[in-house]
Design an enzyme around this catalytic site. Structure first.
Site, mmCIF file in Angstrom:
data_model
loop_
_atom_site.group_PDB
_atom_site.id
_atom_site.type_symbol
_atom_site.label_atom_id
_atom_site.label_comp_id
_atom_site.label_asym_id
_atom_site.label_seq_id
_atom_site.Cartn_x
_atom_site.Cartn_y
_atom_site.Cartn_z
ATOM 1 N N ARG A 1 0.955 -1.135 0.279
ATOM 2 C CA ARG A 1 -0.512 -0.119 0.208
ATOM 3 C C ARG A 1 0.890 1.378 -0.274
ATOM 4 O O ARG A 1 0.726 2.465 -0.422
ATOM 5 C CB ARG A 1 -0.671 -0.216 1.150
ATOM 6 C CG ARG A 1 -2.444 -1.222 0.955
ATOM 7 C CD ARG A 1 -3.124 -0.664 2.461
ATOM 8 N NE ARG A 1 -4.132 -1.644 2.272
ATOM 9 C CZ ARG A 1 -5.139 -2.081 3.019
ATOM 10 N NH1 ARG A 1 -4.889 -1.020 4.416
ATOM 11 N NH2 ARG A 1 -5.811 -3.092 2.664
ATOM 12 N N LYS B 1 -20.534 -13.340 1.870
ATOM 13 C CA LYS B 1 -22.089 -13.858 1.899
ATOM 14 C C LYS B 1 -22.202 -13.139 0.821
ATOM 15 O O LYS B 1 -21.989 -12.341 -0.269
ATOM 16 C CB LYS B 1 -21.695 -12.174 3.547
ATOM 17 C CG LYS B 1 -22.269 -13.449 4.276
ATOM 18 C CD LYS B 1 -21.937 -12.090 5.572
ATOM 19 C CE LYS B 1 -22.215 -13.021 6.959
ATOM 20 N NZ LYS B 1 -22.586 -11.674 8.294
ATOM 21 N N GLY C 1 -13.510 -2.538 0.307
ATOM 22 C CA GLY C 1 -15.041 -1.581 0.272
ATOM 23 C C GLY C 1 -15.011 -0.240 -0.817
ATOM 24 O O GLY C 1 -16.890 -0.397 -1.601
#
Length: 405
Positions: free
Chosen positions: A39, A205, A382
């Site tokens: 990163r 999920k 996200g």
């Protein structure tokens, strides 16, 4: 005046100015030693460009989840040191974020120098859910510099003070090269993909992926669904999945999505066999079963050999591939075969654009040391998911609306 489009750092004059960067340096550490600096490396081209242009740079970032309190173990000291090594200069670390010391250190900064502010999340205002909870934190940060630069795609989906408030008070604001590259790859994949265009969606999920899948229908040619999220679709088709993780409350949503896919011409591909075990703690597989014969007390923890063959064959014909989410419980070697096979298959597809996003997916790629075989590995989790869902990320919205002078 209001900016109608997002500007990038190479579109504004930064010579001799102080630049405040929001970077995503939330890197894994072991006893204060950074174990993966990817990163940090991802932002280095933007930072070097700024320094080469004669700018002074102030870096703000977060590390971990200190909950608005000072946690010494989550100091950015090691991050500042590693950033300096990669830039080839000394990166000073302020002991606070917006206190008197950081203000003085920022004011004294000269062109070509770099300062890192201490962990943003040591301050509860950084993560306040409402504007009033964040107070003047973003305004004070903005006052330290002439230009605000967001190069942190990993937090672009968060309404944190350093993401949405600073640009509202900055004299000028823009995005860095990391975000520019994210937009180029993700934007092109959504707008004008080379075909066949295949999305590989895995993970635990369905609830976290429904928006993405619905947004891709009609645009993507094929969607491969694996991981525990496939169980909900199989249940919606009438198959029993034993004691496997499943979201029974989303069966109707899964059925609706399958009908919509058929109408819009997107083909859905589900597993037809599995590796299973009788416990999540199992370190060995208890066998292989077809979708018609999952044992009542079993959990399916990886896609099976025939499913791997089917999925790999489909991927081999693809020209654009977007992958998010593993095919099983890959953290346990016995149930990593499906994820590793998919990763290897995508890496071997010739003349294709391959895009990977999400922490677990990224982990699979690096496990096989195949990062260089992919066209692009997104730095966002996200943010990557929300972008694919078709949502405008808060960071991008405020960068477009920020005041310019």
């Amino acid at each position: 005046m209001k900016g109608k489009t997002m500007l990038f750092i190479d579109q504004i004059d930064i010579k001799g100015k102080k630049l405040l960067f929001r970077v995503d340096f939330n890197v894994p550490q072991d006893a204060g030693t950074i174990t993966d600096d990817n990163r940090i490396r991802a932002a280095i081209p933007t930072l070097k460009y700024a320094l080469d242009q004669g700018a002074a740079i102030i870096l703000c970032a977060h590390l971990g989840k200190p909950g608005g309190k000072v946690v010494p173990e989550l100091s950015l000291a090691s991050v500042a040191e590693r950033t300096g090594e990669l830039l080839g200069i000394n990166v000073l670390l302020s002991p606070d974020t917006i206190g008197d010391i950081s203000q003085k250190m920022a004011a004294a900064l000269k062109p070509g120098q770099a300062l890192m502010l201490e962990n943003l999340r040591f301050n509860p205002e950084e993560i306040g859910e409402k504007a009033e909870d964040r107070g003047d934190f973003g305004k004070v940060l903005a006052s330290m510099a002439d230009v605000y630069v967001n190069d942190a795609f990993g937090v672009a989906h968060r309404e944190n003070a350093s993401v949405v408030d600073i640009p509202r008070y900055a004299k000028e604001c823009c995005a860095g090269f990391l975000i520019k590259r994210e937009l180029e790859y993700l934007g092109d994949a959504l707008r004008e993909p080379r075909r066949p265009y295949v999305c590989v969606s895995g993970g635990a999920k369905v609830s976290t992926k429904l928006g993405i899948l619905n947004n891709l229908l009609g645009n993507v040619d094929d969607i491969i669904i694996g991981g525990a999220m496939a169980n909900t679709f199989l249940l919606a088709q009438g198959y029993a999945v034993g004691k496997s993780l499943v979201e029974a409350n989303l069966v109707e949503d899964a059925q609706a999505l399958m009908l919509k896919a058929e109408k819009l011409g997107t083909r859905l591909h589900l597993p037809i066999d599995f590796k299973f075990a009788y416990s999540h703690e199992a370190v060995e597989s208890d066998g292989i079963c077809s979708i018609e014969s999952v044992p009542e007390d079993a959990l399916v923890l990886d896609i099976g050999p025939q499913t791997i063959i089917n999925f790999v064959a489909l991927l081999a014909q693809s020209k654009t591939i977007v992958w998010n989410g593993p095919m099983g419980l890959f953290e346990t070697p016995a149930f990593a075969e499906g994820s590793l096979a998919i990763c290897q298959a995508i890496a071997e597809v010739k003349d294709a654009v391959s895009i990977v996003g999400g922490g677990d997916t990224d982990a699979v790629v690096h496990l096989l040391d195949l990062a260089e075989k992919f066209s692009f590995i997104s730095t966002g989790g996200g943010s990557f998911l929300q972008f694919l869902e078709g949502k405008e990320l808060p960071a991008f919205k405020t960068l477009k609306e920020c005041v310019t002078q």
